[in-house]
Design an enzyme around this catalytic site. Structure first.
Site: not given
Ligand code: FAD
Length: 475
Positions: A274, A277, A305, A342, A360, A383
């Site tokens: 993650e 990502w 849209w 997420n 979006w 997005w």
């Molecule tokens: C529509 C949409 C918008 C989002 N906008 C953002 C945003 O503005 N900022 C943001 O940090 N994340 C965003 N995310 C990704 C993700 O949802 C969050 O990073 C995550 O929910 C953060 O929670 P956590 O720290 O507990 O994640 P954990 O599951 O603990 O993951 C650890 C770290 O990995 C990174 N990470 C995890 N999943 C993703 C992902 N899909 N994409 C990129 N990085 C990821 C984050 O830095 C996160 O803190 C978005 C996802 C979606 C679907």
């Protein structure tokens, strides 16, 4: 001589390569923060980010005071301010850690060129990523568009990735100017809407380290199973701390390694992936800088849209009053805490772009203002991925069904009951789809649809078909 350490979104002293380089110069170090949101427009920090930034700066300043100095805070054009500080201190070097938002990259390149032309040594460093966005490329030297291939390549290099050691015995430059107080930056809201944020978060380097340690000790083992469950505290919630650089991904990797030696194997693998990502998001933003506003897949530029009645539909979505419990729970979690799980982010984004057929970009704008972790790279990727127009896109025709998703990922309904308490008395069978409950059941649960909780804004099956029909027009 003085070495300026220009803090930006690297608000920490540990694992800070710019600090290490400033120290290596042998000159006393001057820690500086320049507030210049106009240089980031249209992606200046939103309201929730500003709330975080205020507290994170306070925390950094406290840490610096404990070490015998403080943050020199100014406001204005970054280059002019740096030059002013150079003139006031006779600094010979400037160090900062890189950011990858397109506007900031352009600005920083111009600043580096100008300061070097002034005769200063001026260097940028990597504090916020495991890999530079230009380091991981396909065999043909091209950027990746598919996460799995990107990460296969990147993960092989993880053994080489280490944090920068925490600097000890730092010699600070004496600060002559009083500078601004953090309060002068007016980052905090004037109206009092931030109680939920205050109750949910502690910004700052120490809090970030505590969060990481607690998560890795207590939750890493189960992360693979729990990460999709918004009803369980199964993820790290480190995203805002990572965004503001209160902890770096390299330190996080090192802490993970201390608990699970190989980050590419269970139990660490799903978590490190993650974090991968996040790397991929920066890779895409770097190579495709137009994507915060334009679809990566140009076919979607002409997507039909549904723009009529946008304001009303968008407002109901903002407020978490769509009538679809999982969607509303996610949006209310966002409004209250500045963060959303997420799985819920994917559901609310799919609902906006596919069931409501709203662009979006409108959803990304709302997230930008309300998320404490609003991040141009990750938000754009999230997005576009959900809307189906980005890299590695979920095919457009994969429309999330929030009822089935709720039954699967919130199986006891705890998430919906928490954020939509007006539905809490409904039997589980109807909790994720209250519109299917017989009148007697609704009455017994004290729910009147349209009064206590909205009727669904759209029929999920019909709106799904309309979305697919709209997509067919692109073919
Ligand atoms: C529509 C949409 C918008 C989002 N906008 C953002 C945003 O503005 N900022 C943001 O940090 N994340 C965003 N995310 C990704 C993700 O949802 C969050 O990073 C995550 O929910 C953060 O929670 P956590 O720290 O507990 O994640 P954990 O599951 O603990 O993951 C650890 C770290 O990995 C990174 N990470 C995890 N999943 C993703 C992902 N899909 N994409 C990129 N990085 C990821 C984050 O830095 C996160 O803190 C978005 C996802 C979606 C679907």
């Amino acid at each position: 001589m003085t070495a300026i350490l220009w803090f930006r979104r690297d608000l920490r002293l540990d694992d800070n390569p710019a600090l290490a380089a400033a120290l290596a110069s042998g000159s006393p170090v001057l820690p500086v923060y320049i507030h210049a949101p106009h240089e980031e427009a249209p992606w200046a920090p939103g309201a929730a980010s500003r709330w975080w930034l205020h507290r994170s700066l306070q925390s950094l300043d406290r840490s610096l005071q404990e070490r015998g100095t403080r943050l020199w805070i100014t406001r204005g054009d970054s280059l002019a301010e740096l030059r002013r500080i150079v003139a006031a201190t006779g600094a010979a070097e400037v160090h900062w850690n890189r950011l990858y938002d397109p506007r900031i990259r352009e600005r920083d390149a111009a600043i580096k060129q100008a300061l070097r032309a002034d005769g200063l040594r001026c260097e940028s460093h990597n504090a916020s990523l495991l890999f530079e966005p230009w380091e991981i490329l396909t065999a043909q030297g091209q950027p990746y568009r598919v996460f799995s291939a990107f990460w296969r390549n990147a993960a092989r290099r993880l053994p080489d990735i280490r944090p920068t050691a925490t600097a000890q015995d730092i010699q600070w430059a004496s600060i002559e100017s009083p500078g601004l107080a953090i309060e002068d930056l007016a980052l905090c809201p004037r109206i009092d809407w931030d109680a939920g944020l205050q109750a949910s978060w502690t910004p700052g380097e120490q809090a970030a380290l505590n969060m990481a340690t607690r998560f890795l000790d207590a939750r890493l083992e189960r992360y693979g199973e729990d990460r999709d469950r918004p009803d369980v505290p199964g993820t790290s919630r480190l995203s805002p701390h990572l965004h503001f650089g209160e902890i770096g991904p390299r330190r996080l990797l090192e802490l993970t390694r201390a608990r699970a030696a190989d980050p590419t194997e269970d139990p660490a693998e799903p978590f490190v992936r993650e974090v991968g990502w996040r790397e991929f998001a920066h890779h895409l933003l770097y190579h495709f800088p137009q994507t915060p506003t334009e679809p990566l897949n140009p076919r979607f530029a002409d997507f039909p849209w549904k723009q009529d009645g946008t304001d009303t539909r968008l407002e109901a979505w903002h407020q978490g009053r769509t009538g679809i419990p999982m969607v509303d729970a996610g949006l209310r979690e966002l409004w209250h805490t500045g963060w959303m799980h997420n799985r819920a982010r994917m559901l609310v984004a799919s609902f906006l772009t596919k069931n409501l057929l709203l662009p979006w970009q409108k959803g990304a704008d709302w997230f930008w203002d309300t998320l404490v972790d609003a991040d141009l790279a990750s938000n754009t990727l999230g997005w576009q991925w959900t809307a189906g127009c980005g890299a590695d896109a979920a095919p457009y025709f994969r429309v999330f069904n929030p009822v089935l998703q709720g039954q699967r990922f919130d199986p006891d309904g705890a998430y919906v009951k928490h954020w939509c308490p007006e539905l809490a008395r409904l039997p589980l069978k109807y909790l994720h789809q209250p519109w299917t409950a017989p009148t007697a059941v609704l009455t017994a649960a004290v729910v009147t649809l349209g009064t206590d909780y909205p009727h669904p804004m759209v029929d999920l099956a019909t709106s799904r078909k309309l979305a697919l029909a709209a997509w067919e027009t692109l073919k």
